[in-house]
Design a protein around this motif. Structure first.
Motif, PDB file in Angstrom:
ATOM      1  N   THR A 102     -29.998  65.143   3.837  1.00 27.68           N
ATOM      2  CA  THR A 102     -28.760  65.184   3.235  1.00 27.68           C
ATOM      3  C   THR A 102     -28.723  63.443   3.344  1.00 27.68           C
ATOM      4  O   THR A 102     -27.929  63.135   3.961  1.00 27.68           O
ATOM      5  N   THR A 155     -25.745  61.646   1.348  1.00 26.66           N
ATOM      6  CA  THR A 155     -23.955  61.628   0.932  1.00 26.66           C
ATOM      7  C   THR A 155     -23.543  59.979   0.433  1.00 26.66           C
ATOM      8  O   THR A 155     -23.454  59.650   1.073  1.00 26.66           O
ATOM      9  N   THR A 173     -19.672  59.450  -0.901  1.00 29.90           N
ATOM     10  CA  THR A 173     -18.326  59.673  -0.872  1.00 29.90           C
ATOM     11  C   THR A 173     -17.364  58.385  -1.121  1.00 29.90           C
ATOM     12  O   THR A 173     -17.062  57.172  -1.149  1.00 29.90           O
ATOM     13  N   SER A 200     -21.375  67.134  -5.472  1.00 24.13           N
ATOM     14  CA  SER A 200     -20.952  68.422  -5.250  1.00 24.13           C
ATOM     15  C   SER A 200     -20.292  68.851  -4.726  1.00 24.13           C
ATOM     16  O   SER A 200     -19.445  69.719  -4.462  1.00 24.13           O
ATOM     17  N   THR A 240     -17.704  63.857  -3.853  1.00 27.49           N
ATOM     18  CA  THR A 240     -18.808  63.757  -3.241  1.00 27.49           C
ATOM     19  C   THR A 240     -19.988  64.045  -3.733  1.00 27.49           C
ATOM     20  O   THR A 240     -20.214  64.671  -4.420  1.00 27.49           O
ATOM     21  N   THR A 291     -24.543  64.479  -3.346  1.00 29.04           N
ATOM     22  CA  THR A 291     -25.519  64.308  -2.119  1.00 29.04           C
ATOM     23  C   THR A 291     -26.936  64.663  -2.822  1.00 29.04           C
ATOM     24  O   THR A 291     -26.977  64.573  -4.318  1.00 29.04           O
TER      25      THR A 291
END
Length: 185
Positions: free
Chosen positions: A92, A94, A96, A143, A159, A161
């Motif tokens: 994953t 990510t 943010t 997401s 966020t 992803t």
């Protein structure tokens, strides 16, 4: 097609504080809807032990193009986590960031784009290099969001992803756009 290259294992030397300092991501990021990419003219990628780059993306005619998003300073962050599974690896990636204020443009972003696919360019605050997160055929997804209007602040964390092993590349193309001042509500 996704460009997958096996690179031989290389030594990884120690680095100083300049390379490891926090708050590396500049507060401005540039979003590009995956739908804007001209898949008939995909950019060249260089993935080797000496470079990890992507040439400029070609956009469809009438594409919106890159849109500048200004995060609250020192809130943007990128993580990549992975583990080997029984059959395949789980990864994953990510990104943010916090968008400040109680503004119509933030509500429109989350209402109209949650679940949509993007490529996102960030700028390294130390080197000034641009890095693209996501790629054609392996984009990020908007997401999640966490909007707050409370005694602490008015803001919204967004966020993006991606569930793919691919890491960011240095982006050699240009990004355009500027975040105009928004009076809020």
């Amino acid at each position: 097609m996704i460009n997958i290259v096996d690179i031989p294992l290389s030594p990884i030397a120690a680095v100083g504080d300049r390379e490891t300092q926090a708050n590396r991501l500049y507060n401005k990021a540039y979003l590009l809807l995956e739908d804007d990419i001209d898949y008939a003219q995909l950019p060249a990628e260089t993935i080797s032990s000496a470079a990890r780059t992507m040439a400029a993306l070609v956009l469809k005619e009438n594409a919106t193009g890159f849109v500048e998003v200004s995060f609250v300073k020192h809130t943007a962050g990128h993580t990549s986590e992975g583990s080997e599974g029984d059959i395949t690896s789980e990864v994953t990636n990510t990104i943010t960031g916090t968008l400040g204020g109680r503004r119509i443009v933030i509500d429109n972003l989350i209402e109209s784009n949650l679940g949509k696919s993007f490529l996102l360019v960030t700028i390294d605050a130390v080197t000034g290099k641009k890095y693209i997160h996501g790629r054609p055929y392996a984009p990020l997804t908007l997401s999640a969001f966490n909007k707050r209007v409370n005694g602490e602040n008015c803001s919204c964390d967004v966020t993006f992803t991606q569930k793919n092993l691919m890491q960011e590349l240095e982006y050699l193309g240009s990004v355009t756009g500027s975040a105009e001042e928004d009076p809020g509500e």
